[in-house]
Design a protein around this motif. Structure first.
Motif, short mmCIF file in Angstrom:
data_model
loop_
_atom_site.label_atom_id
_atom_site.label_comp_id
_atom_site.label_asym_id
_atom_site.label_seq_id
_atom_site.Cartn_x
_atom_site.Cartn_y
_atom_site.Cartn_z
N LYS A 144 -7.21 -4.08 12.19
CA LYS A 144 -5.94 -4.46 10.97
C LYS A 144 -6.68 -4.14 9.83
N ALA A 145 -6.34 -3.89 8.70
CA ALA A 145 -7.59 -3.86 6.86
C ALA A 145 -6.66 -5.32 6.08
N ILE A 146 -7.52 -5.03 5.27
CA ILE A 146 -6.81 -6.04 4.74
C ILE A 146 -7.46 -5.63 3.21
N VAL A 147 -6.07 -6.24 2.93
CA VAL A 147 -5.82 -4.95 1.74
C VAL A 147 -5.95 -5.85 0.27
N GLY A 148 -6.20 -5.94 -1.08
CA GLY A 148 -6.96 -6.65 -1.99
C GLY A 148 -4.89 -7.00 -3.31
N PHE A 149 -4.27 -7.24 -1.99
CA PHE A 149 -3.07 -7.83 -3.60
C PHE A 149 -2.21 -8.69 -2.52
N GLY A 150 -1.72 -9.38 -3.66
CA GLY A 150 -0.28 -10.47 -2.46
C GLY A 150 0.53 -11.06 -2.95
N LYS A 151 0.58 -12.21 -2.90
CA LYS A 151 2.31 -12.56 -3.52
C LYS A 151 1.81 -13.17 -5.10
N ARG A 152 1.18 -12.56 -5.21
CA ARG A 152 0.70 -12.86 -7.08
C ARG A 152 1.40 -11.53 -7.76
N ASP A 153 1.13 -10.50 -6.65
CA ASP A 153 1.23 -9.14 -7.37
C ASP A 153 2.53 -8.54 -7.06
N ILE A 154 3.18 -8.64 -5.74
CA ILE A 154 4.17 -8.30 -5.58
C ILE A 154 5.12 -8.55 -5.51
N SER A 155 5.98 -8.99 -5.02
CA SER A 155 7.54 -8.81 -3.92
C SER A 155 7.82 -9.29 -3.23
N TYR A 156 7.91 -10.15 -2.31
CA TYR A 156 7.76 -11.04 -0.65
C TYR A 156 8.65 -10.90 -0.25
N ASP A 157 10.10 -10.82 -1.21
CA ASP A 157 11.15 -11.19 -0.21
C ASP A 157 11.64 -9.68 1.05
N ASP A 158 11.27 -9.47 0.58
CA ASP A 158 11.12 -7.78 2.05
C ASP A 158 9.98 -7.51 1.78
N LEU A 159 8.85 -7.23 2.50
CA LEU A 159 7.03 -7.00 2.81
C LEU A 159 6.64 -5.54 2.13
N PRO A 160 6.22 -5.15 1.50
CA PRO A 160 5.84 -3.71 0.54
C PRO A 160 5.18 -2.66 2.11
N VAL A 161 5.90 -1.19 1.52
CA VAL A 161 5.64 -0.51 2.49
C VAL A 161 4.40 0.06 1.91
N ALA A 162 3.74 0.68 3.10
CA ALA A 162 2.36 1.29 2.30
C ALA A 162 2.49 3.39 2.61
N LEU A 163 2.45 3.69 1.16
CA LEU A 163 2.99 4.60 0.59
C LEU A 163 1.87 6.15 1.01
N SER A 164 0.67 5.92 0.43
CA SER A 164 -0.10 6.55 0.01
C SER A 164 -1.73 5.86 -0.36
N TRP A 165 -2.30 6.60 0.29
CA TRP A 165 -3.90 6.04 0.16
C TRP A 165 -4.74 7.41 -0.64
N TYR A 166 -6.17 7.17 -0.74
CA TYR A 166 -6.63 7.86 -1.50
C TYR A 166 -8.54 7.37 -1.44
N ARG A 167 -9.38 8.41 -1.48
CA ARG A 167 -10.75 7.53 -1.26
C ARG A 167 -11.48 8.41 -2.26
N PRO A 168 -11.57 7.45 -3.43
CA PRO A 168 -12.14 8.59 -4.50
C PRO A 168 -13.84 9.18 -4.13
N ASP A 169 -14.22 8.87 -3.31
CA ASP A 169 -15.33 10.14 -3.15
C ASP A 169 -15.90 10.45 -1.96
N GLY A 170 -13.82 10.64 -1.49
CA GLY A 170 -13.75 11.28 -0.93
C GLY A 170 -13.23 13.32 -0.62
N GLY A 171 -14.07 14.03 -1.35
CA GLY A 171 -13.06 15.17 -1.67
C GLY A 171 -11.38 14.87 -1.95
N MET A 172 -10.97 14.45 -2.23
CA MET A 172 -9.51 14.63 -2.07
C MET A 172 -9.25 14.89 -3.51
#
Length: 434
Positions: A336-364
């Motif tokens: 489990k991870a908790i991500v810093g956004f919620g119902k005040r930031d995104i629609s939720y009649d259907d739940l959002p889907v995770a698309l991409s991730w990035y590590r600022p200091d990870g050499g990506m």
């Protein structure tokens, strides 16, 4: 449709009072945003933040332009989707015939920004709203306004108000046809014909066309849904032909209008079958196409692909353009991870889907696709619960971009949305006015 440059309201500058804007600035004008050279991946903007990928936006605009050219349809995109004059202007530049709104507030915003042809996809009800429209019509001869009627008492109220306003021109209305169990609109053709005759006899109203909204029809299968949609559209055609045969339409082009967002092809085919012996404009009101989404309208395009793969896949199909990015806030459990956004930031009649991730200091060098097995299970006001494999490399401070469902209910949570290039560099910002 023209937009008066002198009537256009000025967009307020961005400031730390706006969500998604750096707290290190005092103010930045909309015109100067690109000069700031902000980068989402460099963490120049606070998260969560909503972004629109400009390449996908451009692609979707081109898709719609091609569809309209091929089908001969007209478009009055629903402004309530984005409430963003900058996007309205893009849609008008692409050839939109009008802007659609549904509430008095939305109408006032559209008029404040100078839009001169507005389709009000609702009955105009209440003294304040009616008085406002009558004043706008009286003060601006170039203002074209269309609204819906499905009730005789509303027809009488509008006719009386138009008479008192001495407009010198009739107020244009469309009779709305609905369906049993649906939202608004007359439930039978006979009911609608009674209304059409009342409009024609009023002396101050003009019957400009017939309208219906098929977007909420849901059958037990795609086949059943399609049959019900076609039934409504067919009944609209029947109503229009009866009104034409009894000469109830006012002079000029007759409007036949439907929503269309999930049924572009069906609306084009069914409403074009009307035989009115009059010039006719088939008017779509889709607003969501411009950003598309990652869930709701993906399903709609999949359903279209079953019946019309040529259109669904033409020019590569529509592309999701709107994303919300946030930080991994906590990794409290292995799965489990908790991500810093919620119902005040995104629609939720259907739940959002995770698309991409990035590590600022990870050499990506660029965001990486989120693999299978990452699922949003629920949203709180400000927190997202993300289920993931125990082996996931995600850690606190990583950035994740989420695809949204139902653009309308994500746009309304942001006063400022950033436009980004493929490297997530901010190329501009747009304002909404909900």
């Amino acid at each position: 449709m023209t937009v008066s440059a002198t009537a256009k309201a000025a967009h307020p500058s961005l400031s730390p009072l706006d969500k998604g804007v750096p707290g290190t600035i005092s103010e930045v004008t909309i015109e100067a945003v690109a000069d700031q050279r902000w980068s989402l991946l460099r963490e120049d903007i606070p998260l969560p933040a909503a972004v629109i990928k400009q390449d996908a936006l451009r692609h979707n605009r081109e898709w719609m332009k091609s569809f309209l050219e091929d089908s001969g349809m007209a478009l009055a995109p629903h402004g309530k989707t984005t409430m963003c004059p900058a996007l309205f202007d893009m849609q008008l530049d692409d050839g939109a015939w009008a802007i659609t709104v549904a509430t008095a507030h939305q109408l006032q915003v559209a008029r404040a920004f100078g839009y001169s042809r507005i389709f009000f996809a609702n009955q105009l009800i209440g003294k304040s709203a009616i008085d406002y429209v009558m004043r706008e019509l009286a003060n601006d001869p170039a203002f074209e306004f269309f609204c819906l009627v499905d009730d005789l008492s509303n027809v009488e109220a509008l006719a009386s108000a138009a008479r008192a306003a001495t407009l010198g021109r009739p107020m244009k209305v469309l009779v709305e046809l609905g369906y049993v169990g649906g939202r608004t609109g007359c439930r039978t053709v006979e009911q609608a014909m009674t209304l059409a005759r009342a409009v024609h006899a009023s002396g101050t109203l003009a019957l400009a066309g017939i309208e219906g909204f098929e977007g909420l029809i849901r059958g037990s299968s795609n086949t059943e849904t399609l049959a019900q949609v076609e039934s409504l559209l067919g009944t609209m055609v029947e109503l229009a032909e009866r009104c034409a045969s009894q000469q109830l339409f006012a002079e000029g082009t007759v409007l036949l209008s439907a929503g269309g967002s999930s049924f572009f092809d069906v609306v084009a085919t069914r409403l074009s079958a009307a035989r009115l012996d009059r010039k006719t404009r088939i008017l779509l009101r889709s607003g969501c196409y411009i950003t598309h989404d990652s869930v709701l309208y993906v399903r709609a395009m999949d359903a279209m692909r079953e019946r019309n793969s040529t259109l669904a896949d033409s020019h590569g199909g529509l592309e999701p353009a709107l994303e919300v990015w946030a930080y991994v806030q906590s990794r409290p459990e292995a799965e489990k991870a908790i991500v810093g956004f919620g119902k005040r930031d995104i629609s939720y009649d259907d739940l959002p889907v995770a698309l991409s991730w990035y590590r600022p200091d990870g050499g990506m060098t660029a965001p990486q696709p989120v693999p299978a097995g990452y699922v949003v299970t629920r949203l709180n006001d400000q927190h997202c619960h993300l289920s993931l494999p125990a082996s996931s490399p995600l850690r606190v401070g990583d950035l994740i971009g989420f695809g949204i469902s139902h653009p309308c209910l994500t746009f309304d949570k942001w006063r400022v949305i950033h436009l980004v290039d493929p490297s997530y560099r901010v190329t501009g910002s747009i304002r909404t006015y909900f």
